[in-house]
Design a protein around this motif. Structure first.
Motif, PDB file in Angstrom:
ATOM      1  N   ARG A 237       0.833  -1.215   0.000  1.00  0.00           N
ATOM      2  CA  ARG A 237       0.000   0.000   0.000  1.00  0.00           C
ATOM      3  C   ARG A 237       0.860   1.253   0.000  1.00  0.00           C
ATOM      4  O   ARG A 237       0.536   2.237  -0.675  1.00  0.00           O
ATOM      5  CB  ARG A 237      -0.946  -0.018   1.210  1.00  0.00           C
TER       6      ARG A 237
ATOM      7  N   ARG B 185      -4.994   6.857   6.398  1.00  0.00           N
ATOM      8  CA  ARG B 185      -6.202   6.282   5.791  1.00  0.00           C
ATOM      9  C   ARG B 185      -5.871   4.984   5.051  1.00  0.00           C
ATOM     10  O   ARG B 185      -6.607   4.007   5.099  1.00  0.00           O
ATOM     11  CB  ARG B 185      -6.833   7.269   4.808  1.00  0.00           C
TER      12      ARG B 185
ATOM     13  N   SER C 215      -4.920   2.120   7.654  1.00  0.00           N
ATOM     14  CA  SER C 215      -5.883   1.800   8.709  1.00  0.00           C
ATOM     15  C   SER C 215      -6.965   0.827   8.236  1.00  0.00           C
ATOM     16  O   SER C 215      -7.673   0.239   9.047  1.00  0.00           O
ATOM     17  CB  SER C 215      -6.536   3.075   9.244  1.00  0.00           C
ATOM     18  N   GLY C 216      -7.128   0.667   6.926  1.00  0.00           N
ATOM     19  CA  GLY C 216      -8.124  -0.262   6.421  1.00  0.00           C
ATOM     20  C   GLY C 216      -7.735  -1.692   6.732  1.00  0.00           C
ATOM     21  O   GLY C 216      -6.565  -2.071   6.652  1.00  0.00           O
ATOM     22  N   GLY C 217      -8.699  -2.516   7.108  1.00  0.00           N
ATOM     23  CA  GLY C 217      -8.427  -3.902   7.455  1.00  0.00           C
ATOM     24  C   GLY C 217      -7.833  -4.678   6.286  1.00  0.00           C
ATOM     25  O   GLY C 217      -8.078  -4.374   5.110  1.00  0.00           O
TER      26      GLY C 217
ATOM     27  N   ASP D 109      -6.566  -6.242  11.594  1.00  0.00           N
ATOM     28  CA  ASP D 109      -6.644  -4.808  11.878  1.00  0.00           C
ATOM     29  C   ASP D 109      -5.305  -4.337  12.433  1.00  0.00           C
ATOM     30  O   ASP D 109      -4.869  -4.786  13.501  1.00  0.00           O
ATOM     31  CB  ASP D 109      -7.757  -4.507  12.889  1.00  0.00           C
TER      32      ASP D 109
ATOM     33  N   SER E 122     -11.414   7.775  -5.478  1.00  0.00           N
ATOM     34  CA  SER E 122     -12.607   7.676  -4.639  1.00  0.00           C
ATOM     35  C   SER E 122     -13.898   7.732  -5.443  1.00  0.00           C
ATOM     36  O   SER E 122     -14.976   7.427  -4.915  1.00  0.00           O
ATOM     37  CB  SER E 122     -12.607   8.808  -3.601  1.00  0.00           C
TER      38      SER E 122
ATOM     39  N   GLU F 235      -8.708  -1.946  -5.383  1.00  0.00           N
ATOM     40  CA  GLU F 235      -9.278  -1.749  -4.054  1.00  0.00           C
ATOM     41  C   GLU F 235     -10.792  -1.951  -4.042  1.00  0.00           C
ATOM     42  O   GLU F 235     -11.363  -2.389  -3.063  1.00  0.00           O
ATOM     43  CB  GLU F 235      -8.938  -0.340  -3.543  1.00  0.00           C
ATOM     44  N   ASP F 236     -11.480  -1.589  -5.121  1.00  0.00           N
ATOM     45  CA  ASP F 236     -12.936  -1.712  -5.159  1.00  0.00           C
ATOM     46  C   ASP F 236     -13.322  -2.415  -6.445  1.00  0.00           C
ATOM     47  O   ASP F 236     -14.013  -1.866  -7.295  1.00  0.00           O
ATOM     48  CB  ASP F 236     -13.589  -0.325  -5.082  1.00  0.00           C
TER      49      ASP F 236
END
Length: 431
Positions: A62, A103, A106-108, A117, A266, A302-303
């Motif tokens: 990341r 940010r 911190s995402g799992g 986590d 985003s 990511e998505d």
């Protein structure tokens, strides 16, 4: 996913000292972020050491995905990473960078049926007086880490005469961003994308620019981060798209070239993205086959589910899709089969060093060959000299961008450059 990163403390000190030396007499600021994965031991013992290894690998991946330059991310201890941030136009930008890193980390992290986590703390060091060496930077960052609360860093500044420039300038930056968004004070620059087979300029990439009245030039990455922090990503992207497509329509009859617009990560899964593009085309009348949307590889990964669905709809509508920064997202070969794109843009970090680094050269060659198997065009960014250009042509690369051709230009200067563009050098423009 990449292998578990080795601990490279010596390599980090060498790299940081190089950055310190290169910016010693410049006007830019050098920052250092120290990242502590504080609950790694707990993960190892409560879950398994394999879970801990996965957490380290994914965190490292990341960090690399947002690093714009090589040799800026290192693992320097069992649960410590460092992120070197060179060439900051203003110390205030460090606060934005730390928010983005926090940010991101911190995402799992998914591993099998488990979610890992991570407990992340950051330490930050900035040397305003340019007197520290690499060891001094790390000590300052460690002091910052000790004082950090709730993960967010206490930013350590050396010799600022009691005045917190970061806090003060960050407040000014946020206020001016809001005012700039309301008054349309941003500007678009254009960088040519040249067809390496014909030598012609087929499109121009649209690049966002903003000069703050008090803080000077603000980089596009900082603008995007500010938009995300204020919930204004959609509004900013709407302005960019409408401005770019209006320019596209003006160029249709005079220059016949297209435009390529970057879409913020985003917004990839944003349900209104298709309508946003369709409305801009309907209002300004640009030809849809002249519009390219550039999306970062990491944003799609990511998505993947909702992001791919949106991209499928855009492709069906006739929009050309380009995957930006390709090679930094650590995707599998199945990625080539699934993604609804027309082209890949090889990250400039590979292109800029390919003549001196055999591994980078091999990566570029492999990406071009595999992309062509899947009928994808390939764009190489970061072309800085004719030798690199010639080598890319010999590898069969389809398009090129870089300062050897032309840097990003305001619209008037771009049109003037275009009118005098002679094509690629004779010995480069070959089949």
């Amino acid at each position: 996913m990449i292998g578990t990163p080795l601990i490279e403390r010596r390599e980090f000190f060498l790299a940081l000292n190089r950055h310190i030396e290169s910016e010693k007499n410049g006007e830019m600021t050098l920052g250092l972020v120290l990242i502590n994965f504080s609950n790694l031991s707990a993960i190892n013992h409560s879950m398994s050491f394999e879970h801990g290894d996965v957490a380290i690998k994914e965190s490292y991946s990341r960090l690399l995905s947002i690093s714009k330059l090589p040799q800026t991310v290192f693992r320097i201890g069992g649960h410590h990473f460092v992120f070197i941030l060179p060439a900051l136009a203003n110390p205030a930008f460090m606060a934005l960078a730390t928010n983005k890193i926090m940010r991101l980390l911190s995402g799992g992290i998914s591993y099998g049926d488990d979610i890992i986590d991570g407990d992340i703390q950051l330490g930050v060091a900035i040397d305003i007086d340019r007197k520290l060496d690499a060891q001094g930077y790390l000590i300052l960052a460690e002091q910052s880490l000790t004082k950090s609360k709730g993960g967010l860093p206490h930013i350590q500044l050396r010799h600022v005469e009691g005045k917190n420039l970061v806090t003060q300038d960050q407040h000014i930056l946020k206020q001016q961003f809001k005012e700039a968004l309301q008054s349309n004070s941003f500007e678009l620059y254009y960088q040519p994308k040249v067809n390496l087979r014909t030598g012609h300029v087929d499109k121009a990439e649209v690049l966002l620019r903003w000069k703050s009245a008090e803080l000077g030039f603000v980089s596009p990455e900082v603008i995007v981060d500010l938009a995300e922090q204020h919930g204004e990503s959609y509004t900013l992207t709407k302005w960019v798209l409408h401005t770019a497509i209006r320019q596209l329509n003006r160029w249709q009859t005079t220059m016949g070239i297209g435009v390529a617009v970057n879409i913020q990560a985003s917004l990839i899964a944003e349900p209104d993205l298709l309508r946003l593009v369709s409305d801009a085309l309907a209002i300004w009348g640009g030809d849809i086959d002249k519009l390219t949307l550039e999306i970062t590889e990491s944003a799609v990964i990511e998505d993947k589910e909702s992001g791919l669905e949106n991209l499928e709809h855009l492709r069906e509508r006739g929009v050309t899709l380009s995957i930006d920064d390709f090679g930094t997202g650590y995707s599998s070969l199945s990625y080539f089969k699934d993604i609804p794109a027309h082209e890949l843009k090889i990250d400039k970090a590979f292109v800029m060093n390919m003549l001196s680094n055999q591994q980078d050269q091999d990566i570029v060659k492999i990406i071009i060959e595999i992309a062509h198997v899947f009928n994808l065009k390939v764009v190489a960014e970061g072309i800085e000299d004719e030798e690199t250009l010639n080598h890319l042509i010999s590898l069969g690369c389809d398009y090129g961008q870089g300062y050897f051709i032309a840097g990003p230009l305001p619209v008037d200067e771009f049109e003037a450059w275009f009118s005098h563009y002679p094509g690629l050098p004779a010995r480069s423009n070959k089949e």
